[in-house]
Design a protein around this motif. Sequence first.
Motif, PDB file in Angstrom:
ATOM      1  N   TYR A  23       0.843  -1.204   0.000  1.00 54.92           N
ATOM      2  CA  TYR A  23       0.000   0.000   0.000  1.00 54.92           C
ATOM      3  C   TYR A  23       0.872   1.246   0.000  1.00 54.92           C
ATOM      4  CZ  TYR A  23       0.483   0.170   5.195  1.00 54.92           C
ATOM      5  OH  TYR A  23       0.936   0.228   6.475  1.00 54.92           O
ATOM      6  N   GLY A  24       0.240   2.323  -0.432  1.00 55.04           N
ATOM      7  CA  GLY A  24       0.984   3.572  -0.584  1.00 55.04           C
ATOM      8  C   GLY A  24       0.588   4.612   0.452  1.00 55.04           C
ATOM      9  N   THR A  25       1.045   5.814   0.232  1.00 55.41           N
ATOM     10  CA  THR A  25       0.851   6.876   1.224  1.00 55.41           C
ATOM     11  C   THR A  25      -0.618   7.229   1.413  1.00 55.41           C
ATOM     12  OG1 THR A  25       1.309   8.419  -0.574  1.00 55.41           O
ATOM     13  CG2 THR A  25       3.113   7.938   0.941  1.00 55.41           C
ATOM     14  N   GLU A  26      -1.415   7.086   0.348  1.00 56.74           N
ATOM     15  CA  GLU A  26      -2.814   7.474   0.497  1.00 56.74           C
ATOM     16  C   GLU A  26      -3.519   6.536   1.485  1.00 56.74           C
ATOM     17  OE1 GLU A  26      -4.012  10.199  -0.584  1.00 56.74           O
ATOM     18  OE2 GLU A  26      -6.124   9.924  -0.056  1.00 56.74           O
ATOM     19  N   SER A  27      -3.300   5.211   1.320  1.00 57.16           N
ATOM     20  CA  SER A  27      -3.908   4.268   2.259  1.00 57.16           C
ATOM     21  C   SER A  27      -3.352   4.466   3.659  1.00 57.16           C
ATOM     22  CB  SER A  27      -3.654   2.834   1.800  1.00 57.16           C
ATOM     23  OG  SER A  27      -4.355   2.597   0.598  1.00 57.16           O
ATOM     24  N   MET A  28      -2.070   4.740   3.726  1.00 56.86           N
ATOM     25  CA  MET A  28      -1.471   5.023   5.032  1.00 56.86           C
ATOM     26  C   MET A  28      -2.230   6.166   5.711  1.00 56.86           C
ATOM     27  SD  MET A  28       0.819   7.497   6.385  1.00 56.86           S
ATOM     28  CE  MET A  28       2.102   8.019   5.252  1.00 56.86           C
ATOM     29  N   HIS A  29      -2.551   7.196   4.923  1.00 53.83           N
ATOM     30  CA  HIS A  29      -3.289   8.338   5.478  1.00 53.83           C
ATOM     31  C   HIS A  29      -4.687   7.931   5.947  1.00 53.83           C
ATOM     32  CE1 HIS A  29      -0.798  11.826   3.554  1.00 53.83           C
ATOM     33  NE2 HIS A  29      -0.078  11.029   4.310  1.00 53.83           N
ATOM     34  N   VAL A  30      -5.351   7.102   5.146  1.00 56.68           N
ATOM     35  CA  VAL A  30      -6.708   6.688   5.504  1.00 56.68           C
ATOM     36  C   VAL A  30      -6.682   5.845   6.784  1.00 56.68           C
ATOM     37  CG1 VAL A  30      -8.719   5.354   4.782  1.00 56.68           C
ATOM     38  CG2 VAL A  30      -7.472   6.735   3.101  1.00 56.68           C
ATOM     39  N   LEU A  31      -5.763   4.887   6.807  1.00 58.37           N
ATOM     40  CA  LEU A  31      -5.692   3.970   7.948  1.00 58.37           C
ATOM     41  C   LEU A  31      -5.417   4.709   9.252  1.00 58.37           C
ATOM     42  CD1 LEU A  31      -3.705   1.199   6.067  1.00 58.37           C
ATOM     43  CD2 LEU A  31      -6.028   0.934   6.996  1.00 58.37           C
ATOM     44  N   ARG A  32      -4.524   5.680   9.168  1.00 56.25           N
ATOM     45  CA  ARG A  32      -4.210   6.413  10.397  1.00 56.25           C
ATOM     46  C   ARG A  32      -5.379   7.327  10.794  1.00 56.25           C
ATOM     47  NH1 ARG A  32      -4.419  12.160  10.099  1.00 56.25           N
ATOM     48  NH2 ARG A  32      -4.838  12.343   7.888  1.00 56.25           N
ATOM     49  N   ALA A  33      -6.095   7.835   9.767  1.00 58.29           N
ATOM     50  CA  ALA A  33      -7.224   8.709  10.083  1.00 58.29           C
ATOM     51  C   ALA A  33      -8.334   7.915  10.769  1.00 58.29           C
ATOM     52  CB  ALA A  33      -7.754   9.381   8.815  1.00 58.29           C
ATOM     53  N   GLU A  34      -8.514   6.684  10.352  1.00 56.43           N
ATOM     54  CA  GLU A  34      -9.520   5.849  11.017  1.00 56.43           C
ATOM     55  C   GLU A  34      -9.199   5.701  12.499  1.00 56.43           C
ATOM     56  OE1 GLU A  34     -10.870   2.998   7.234  1.00 56.43           O
ATOM     57  OE2 GLU A  34      -9.262   2.317   8.559  1.00 56.43           O
ATOM     58  N   LYS A  35      -7.921   5.823  12.807  1.00 55.81           N
ATOM     59  CA  LYS A  35      -7.487   5.711  14.204  1.00 55.81           C
ATOM     60  C   LYS A  35      -7.289   7.075  14.868  1.00 55.81           C
ATOM     61  CE  LYS A  35      -6.536   2.711  16.291  1.00 55.81           C
ATOM     62  NZ  LYS A  35      -7.440   2.053  17.295  1.00 55.81           N
ATOM     63  N   GLY A  36      -7.468   8.152  14.104  1.00 56.41           N
ATOM     64  CA  GLY A  36      -7.343   9.483  14.681  1.00 56.41           C
ATOM     65  C   GLY A  36      -5.921   9.922  14.965  1.00 56.41           C
ATOM     66  N   TYR A  37      -4.959   9.289  14.320  1.00 54.75           N
ATOM     67  CA  TYR A  37      -3.569   9.734  14.482  1.00 54.75           C
ATOM     68  C   TYR A  37      -3.351  10.977  13.631  1.00 54.75           C
ATOM     69  CZ  TYR A  37      -2.767   4.865  16.092  1.00 54.75           C
ATOM     70  OH  TYR A  37      -2.818   3.668  16.735  1.00 54.75           O
ATOM     71  N   ILE A  38      -2.665  11.966  14.172  1.00 56.43           N
ATOM     72  CA  ILE A  38      -2.453  13.183  13.379  1.00 56.43           C
ATOM     73  C   ILE A  38      -1.308  12.999  12.383  1.00 56.43           C
ATOM     74  CG2 ILE A  38      -3.222  14.745  15.211  1.00 56.43           C
ATOM     75  CD1 ILE A  38      -0.164  15.569  15.431  1.00 56.43           C
ATOM     76  N   ILE A  39      -1.370  13.791  11.333  1.00 55.50           N
ATOM     77  CA  ILE A  39      -0.201  13.958  10.469  1.00 55.50           C
ATOM     78  C   ILE A  39       0.216  15.414  10.602  1.00 55.50           C
ATOM     79  CG2 ILE A  39       0.566  14.110   8.076  1.00 55.50           C
ATOM     80  CD1 ILE A  39      -0.740  11.554   7.510  1.00 55.50           C
ATOM     81  N   VAL A  40       1.437  15.567  11.105  1.00 52.20           N
ATOM     82  CA  VAL A  40       1.941  16.929  11.282  1.00 52.20           C
ATOM     83  C   VAL A  40       2.075  17.564   9.903  1.00 52.20           C
ATOM     84  CG1 VAL A  40       3.920  18.315  12.023  1.00 52.20           C
ATOM     85  CG2 VAL A  40       3.126  16.403  13.433  1.00 52.20           C
ATOM     86  N   GLY A  41       1.531  18.746   9.758  1.00 45.87           N
ATOM     87  CA  GLY A  41       1.592  19.414   8.463  1.00 45.87           C
ATOM     88  C   GLY A  41       0.299  19.267   7.682  1.00 45.87           C
ATOM     89  N   GLN A  42      -0.510  18.271   8.069  1.00 43.73           N
ATOM     90  CA  GLN A  42      -1.821  18.169   7.434  1.00 43.73           C
ATOM     91  C   GLN A  42      -2.907  18.500   8.456  1.00 43.73           C
ATOM     92  OE1 GLN A  42      -2.677  14.730   5.026  1.00 43.73           O
ATOM     93  NE2 GLN A  42      -4.884  15.031   5.181  1.00 43.73           N
ATOM     94  N   ASP A  43      -2.850  17.816   9.595  1.00 42.12           N
ATOM     95  CA  ASP A  43      -3.827  18.116  10.640  1.00 42.12           C
ATOM     96  C   ASP A  43      -3.349  19.258  11.526  1.00 42.12           C
ATOM     97  OD1 ASP A  43      -5.738  15.907  10.046  1.00 42.12           O
ATOM     98  OD2 ASP A  43      -3.939  14.724  10.446  1.00 42.12           O
ATOM     99  N   THR A  44      -2.057  19.514  11.477  1.00 42.78           N
ATOM    100  CA  THR A  44      -1.529  20.687  12.176  1.00 42.78           C
ATOM    101  C   THR A  44      -0.951  21.605  11.119  1.00 42.78           C
ATOM    102  OG1 THR A  44       0.765  19.960  12.388  1.00 42.78           O
ATOM    103  CG2 THR A  44      -0.792  19.146  14.040  1.00 42.78           C
ATOM    104  N   ASP A  45      -0.883  22.894  11.438  1.00 36.16           N
ATOM    105  CA  ASP A  45      -0.397  23.848  10.446  1.00 36.16           C
ATOM    106  C   ASP A  45       0.560  24.865  11.045  1.00 36.16           C
ATOM    107  OD1 ASP A  45      -2.030  25.407  11.958  1.00 36.16           O
ATOM    108  OD2 ASP A  45      -3.417  25.931  10.346  1.00 36.16           O
ATOM    109  N   GLY A  46       1.205  24.495  12.132  1.00 33.01           N
ATOM    110  CA  GLY A  46       2.147  25.438  12.718  1.00 33.01           C
ATOM    111  C   GLY A  46       1.486  26.369  13.723  1.00 33.01           C
ATOM    112  N   THR A  47       0.165  26.227  13.910  1.00 34.23           N
ATOM    113  CA  THR A  47      -0.518  27.074  14.890  1.00 34.23           C
ATOM    114  C   THR A  47      -1.187  26.208  15.951  1.00 34.23           C
ATOM    115  OG1 THR A  47      -2.644  27.063  13.734  1.00 34.23           O
ATOM    116  CG2 THR A  47      -1.061  28.741  13.057  1.00 34.23           C
ATOM    117  N   VAL A  48      -0.812  24.946  16.001  1.00 37.87           N
ATOM    118  CA  VAL A  48      -1.525  23.989  16.841  1.00 37.87           C
ATOM    119  C   VAL A  48      -0.652  23.560  18.024  1.00 37.87           C
ATOM    120  CG1 VAL A  48      -2.610  21.705  16.872  1.00 37.87           C
ATOM    121  CG2 VAL A  48      -2.840  23.173  14.856  1.00 37.87           C
ATOM    122  N   THR A  49      -1.234  23.602  19.211  1.00 34.76           N
ATOM    123  CA  THR A  49      -0.518  23.163  20.413  1.00 34.76           C
ATOM    124  C   THR A  49      -0.874  21.691  20.673  1.00 34.76           C
ATOM    125  OG1 THR A  49      -2.327  23.651  21.921  1.00 34.76           O
ATOM    126  CG2 THR A  49      -0.839  25.478  21.398  1.00 34.76           C
TER     127      THR A  49
END
Lengths: 191, 1000, 101, 417
Positions: free
Chosen positions: B847-873
């Motif tokens: 599997y590639g990065t897109e599925s990796m993103h989906v799988l982690r989202a199902e678990k609510g894991y953040i991706i720094v730079g996508q779910d955070t934007d430099g303004t998130v604590t």
Amino acid sequence: MSELLANDLITPDAGESPLLSLGNVSILKGAPLTRLSLRLREASVKDAGKAFGASLPVKALTCEVGDKRAALWMGPDEWTLLAPEDDLQSVFNSIETALKDQPHALVDISERSESIIVSGEKAAWLLNTGIFIDFSLEAFPVGMVTRTVFHKSPVMVWRTGPDTFVVEAWVSFMDYVAGLLVQAAQELQAA
Amino acid sequence: MSQPFRTEKGGRIDRNAPLTFTFDGEELHGHKGDTLASALLANGIHLVGRSFKYHRPRGIMSCGSEEPNALVGIYRNGDQTPNLRATQVELYQGLQSISQNRFPSLGFDVGAVNDFMSPLFPAGFYYKTFMWPKSFWDRVYEPIIRAAAGLGKPPKSPDHDHYGNLYAHCDVLVVGSGPSGLAAALAAAETGAKVILCDEQAEFGGTLLSESSASIDGKDPADWVSETIAALGAMDNVTLLPRTTAFGYFAHNFISLAERVTEHLAEADPRLPRERLWQVRAKEVVIAAGAIERPMVFPENDRPGILLADAGRTYLNRYGVKVGHKVLVATACDSAWQAAFDLADHGVEVVAIADMRETPPENLMAIASARGIRVEAGCVVTGTLGRKRIKAALLGRLMTSGQVASGGQVECDALLMSGGWTPTVSLYSQSRGKVVWDADKGAYVPGVSVQNERSTGASKGLYGLQATLEDGYAAGEEAAKAAIGKTAKITKVAATGGEAGYGGTLGALPHDRNASRVRAFVDYQNDVTAKDVKLAVREGMQSIEHIKRYTTTGMATDQGRLSNMNALQIASGALERPMTQVGLTTFRQPFTPTTFGLFAGISRGDFFDPVRKTPSHDWAVENGGVFEDVGQWKRTWYFPKNGEDIHSAVTRECKTVRDSVGLFDASTLGKIEVVGPDAAEFLERMYTNPWKKLAPGRCRYGLLLNDAGFITDDGVIGRLADDRFHVTTTTGGAASVVARMEDYLQTEWPDLDVWITSTTEQYAVAAVQGPKARDVIAPFIEGIDLSADALPHMSVKEGTFCGVPCRLFRISFTGELGFEINVSRRHGKMMWETLAKEIEKHDGTTYGTESMHVLRAEKGYIIVGQDTDGTVTPQDAGMSWAIGKKKFDFVGKRGLERPDLTAENRPQFVGLLTKDPKVKLEEGAQITVAENPATGTSAEGYVTSSYFSPALDRTIALAMVKNGQALDGKTLYVPMPDGSIPVEVTGTVFYDKEGARINV
Amino acid sequence: MLLIYCPYCGVERPETEFQCGGEAHIARPADPGQASEEDWVEFLYMRTNTKGIAAERWRHTNGCGRFFNAVRDTVSDKFLKFYKAGETMPDLEAIAKEAGK
Amino acid sequence: MKRYSFLELAKNAFSAHQNWGRQWRAPEPKAEYDVVIVGAGGHGLATAYYLAKEHGVRNVAVLEKGWLGGGNTGRNTTIVRSNYLWEESAALYNHAIGLWQNLSQELNYNVMYSARGVMMLAHTVHDVQVAQRHIHANRLAGVQNEWLTPEQAKEYCPPLNIAKNIRYPVMGAALQRVGGTARHDAVAWGYARGADDMGVDIIQNCAVTGIRRDQNGAVEGVETAKGFIKAKKVGVVAAGHTSVVMDMAGVRLPLESFPLQALVSEPVKPAFPCVVMSNTIHAYISQSDKGELVIGAGTDQFVSYSQTGGIHITNHTIDAICELFPHFRRMRMLRNWGGIVDTTPDRSPILSKTPVKGLYVNCGWGTGGFKATPGSGHVFAHTIAKDEPHKINAPFTIDRFRTGRLIDEAAAAAVAH
């Protein structure tokens, strides 16, 4: 290449055909090597050199070469240690043992980079198509080693002979570095 | 083969090498050694272009890179390069050239109507009109203006040529190879200093190549040039670069040169670069750039057939071309007289020399008289006749009253003019030196050196062969001494003759014509007249910069080299202020227009930026993987099978991971080895989490902030030994995390005994994730007990994979049982292929990065730079748990205590479920309380991630929502152009909320 | 492209080997917990942004990797001094005077 | 003031243009003004213009150390757009767009605002996400911005290379149709002429050397090359040199001044219809009415007031341009120059009162100040006249750096994963 520095260590990869082979310059892929990054404080320099088999140079940008060993100065507390591929464990262990009680960091970086050997009358010219360093022998004598930049890639350059340079880059950058060198050399074939 | 204006003999062209070329389709002939300009003139062609604004017919005016009029397009390799100066284009067999800025033809150009309407188009007219009706600017006026403006047509196809680059160091760089430049190069080279000598022309020698009345060392100057170049060429320490323009002088004696390698060849070896950029660090620089002649600003001074006097002389002596059969010479100084004498000596009728001076030097008068040339002293040109070629000139007699009396009309087919000489101070000016006014020389000359350079010869206003040679020798000696501390004895040659460049005139010349009717051009290419400059002053423009910008004088492609001094004098008069108080505009790089391709160099195509590939790359290519760019890396985005689109491929990949097993290449994640007795202490200070109690063999998720308190990176960190940690970072953050760690380590905590080493590329990393992950890897792992007890979630052990050493992490970014195997890079391909084959046995998938993103989202894991934007604590991200509460300090701890970071109502990380499970939100979509918010409503938050979840068989989304964690179960809206989408706020974990699947 | 002397390598190298680290001698408060709001904003963001002679940090990223400091005239971009990290800040006024500023 | 129009131009043609009046005076400074603006760039002149026009404050001097419009106003690449992410920014820049649309008529000076569209390219999945977020946020805020596929982008800008096999292929673009360009000099000159007409004194070659404060710390006036000038209110709009000027009043700012380069090609016939920007590969380009390709580069990495930059920055800019527009590789650079840009940590400006009574500052526009000129001047004039910010610039305080309430346009485009 028998008169070259560390010629018992730096050898072309026998399994690879030359990347470039012109009358006045050639590019060969270097054979695999053991590469270790060694970081420590001044007090440990002697012990580390003894354990390694070549002393650690303390003069900036220089190297010390021993029997199948080379220690390259990378920074004031940083050396890259080179040894034959198969000596990885033994070298690692002997240094770890010798420095057991001294603060240090020894990390295997053997596979982080790959090397090419650029040699020939036009070697310095070719490197200067992408590196902004004066490669005249007065400014950059045999044995000098440095990290620098080749176009948009970080590289390490080590002069092992008047017309021979070892160029290392992180593996994923090597296609870029070697590819550009080969491309830049094309004009040497033109009339 | 008729070239009616070619001399019988003489010049440096090769009369045995005839060449054919075309201009606007007409076949013409010239010789090897010609420029396009000299060949056109040899054919009697003066009219070569149309001016920018008024489309006036214009002819060749100069013989060098300052040419304002003779800009042509050259066809080569199937496309056209615009705006090349005919005076610099070397002739070759088959050269095809076209004139520019005319329609339908050079001879009949409808744009010339502008010339008749010119009273409506004074300087800055466009600022005063075209404002009504408002909408007409974009739709009517601007398109018309744009079509009328511009010079040549841009190239139509991509450039097939390539460009070289060379970094160089030298002791002494000499720019220019006239007498002073050659002398400087000789003097410097004799000391053993490394010398680079460059000249923009094809041949070295500068003015010496057209010098008829001088001698050096008893020889013809051109012969001395040949000998000197031969001598320099024989020295190992000298690099000779003809056709090479020093176009930029930057900080710390960095000079950029443009070498034209192939453009002068009819057929060039394609392996040669078209041009080469030399980036030179010179210890010392000698600027021997010479001087250029100044046009005279008299009415109608722009007709084809009007040239600079020295250009006329150069065409004659160097190229064997007569600029006309009946030539009038107008001047205000000595140098132009020699042009008249040379022309007369070649049988050209010099109808008169009109010298503004009441009493020109007697020796010149005597020579003129000997040749029977009529001299009109105290005379000025007051106008010219002829549209496409000068037919006659009007003369005026200067009276002591300052008035001008008519002096009659002189028939002529060419007019040579000289307003005096202007030293070329462009490079000096670029070096940030300030020019100073030298009243004796009547010129701005280089002042104090700011960098390691000195000007010599005519470029500092020094003329006469003996003087410039001496000055050149001295400059070369001085430069070498400064660079390498050596001097050498050299044989200096003596010389006689050479042009005297002193004197001359500046500004608009007096005349007896109707001032409101006539136009005297200051800037030829941009059609700026003396009246325009005066108008600008009348309208309140006081600074020369304002005058320049308002009138556009000096902004043409010669950067005002021809026009600046005249414009300055006119402005000075209009402002009633001395010229020195009017100011000067700055010369900018490049000295002459320089090809974009030269700057871009090798950075194109795959070499535009390094393409970083992982060990699975080739396998992925062979197996149909689709890639995405993440920084410089190529990562497999998804692996479509049997023509799947991204959606079906990702759905299948995700399902397979949850049902059986998946294989993912995680090699691009940054890896840092942190080693030393203080390793744990260091991580304790860098990351929010506590590290000291982490046992060797265990891992922990680490969160990295900046000192402002915002999340910047994250990753799993494994403790390999008491003093050794294996840190992972995001792919994009790999380099910056190392840099920040080094920064804190070296500058804030240098006492810590710890070192960091990037090992990103040391290891290839395969992530095996899914219920069958253990089964997949078990056959290959030795030396590690894979059981859940021995190797629980979040642990790391060292062993072997297929016999090669590995670091095995039991970690998961999918919520499934997961392992990440690190082997040394060289074995990465073997590992990938082994595992890819093995997963097939378990009905697994890559599997590639897109599925990796989906799988982690199902678990609510953040991706720094996508779910955070430099303004998130961390609190915003719902990760307060990652903060070591008892820690004295860590990067970001104090920042987190700042008022706004602890305020109520901050955006918080939540899950969103659309009411309609089929509706997938768009990432980046805004979230509001109101179903149909009015424009301008503040958003409550935005969607950070949104996917179709195969595990839930519905869409899911993650979002940052103000106070979101308190809104669980509430309905919010995502307003879209075609309607508002109701969503329910949920927790961030959508799948396996208890986390049971990970601990098996 | 500036020419920068690395005090650790003992050579001058092109700017592309280096990363500028901004104003030098801004110490991170030793006990951030005790730092006031003003201290912290001063540390994080406030910069003298000197027009003239100023000390700044550089890292020889594509070289020896070390941070060091330099004194540069921000008007002419001329370097007036290079020194190792940890060394005390030189007397900028004296340097300015020597440079004829 | 003589109105400009085509008719007037035609009339003057008959008198050989001898009768045009000055566009602005060259007055000597008076002893005292109600407001002194430091810096006669576009923002400073616009501030003076709106002070006079909208607030009736006409006893105003604009002091300029060089020539008006000679700083970044006359050195930038003239891009106008408002599709910023945060609602605070979008409101500010959109306020400017509103004023741009009528500016030529308002000033009776053709500033050549040309709404030819600004297209911002996305080259990666992450770029696409960021662009989409902007578009959604902008739509809610009422700021025009729309998504284009690569094919639509190519249709809008035919020279664009949308081949899939280039190093960073174009995956789409965000287009703001009301974005475009304007003639930079004309903006400064138009405001200068308009302000001057209402009595504002524009004093060039008059460097401010000190800011005098009374015993209570409030502003009293400014020391200048032409002597002391009394003023109760001083607005500093000295882009590039803000830190230097504010230091005279003892106010420290979170600013760093970097060199920013731009360049133009030789003029050619129309070849480029709009403005294209690419943050990922660092380049932006448009074609001026004169025919020059106008190209912006990135900043150098160090603080400098030299108004020059390194060639390696230019090289990287041009390689990006040539990659996106391979036809332009044979075009030639005519002129390359540098400006000095004040940059804040969050890449948003400061438009604010200061801790010093009577002292106001307008700075920190980084690489993008030109586009805001009318809006910035308009709200800054309000701030000075009322001694309190307009609601649009209220968030753009200095204090936000202390509290952490940043308006972080840079972070929002952050690269990671």
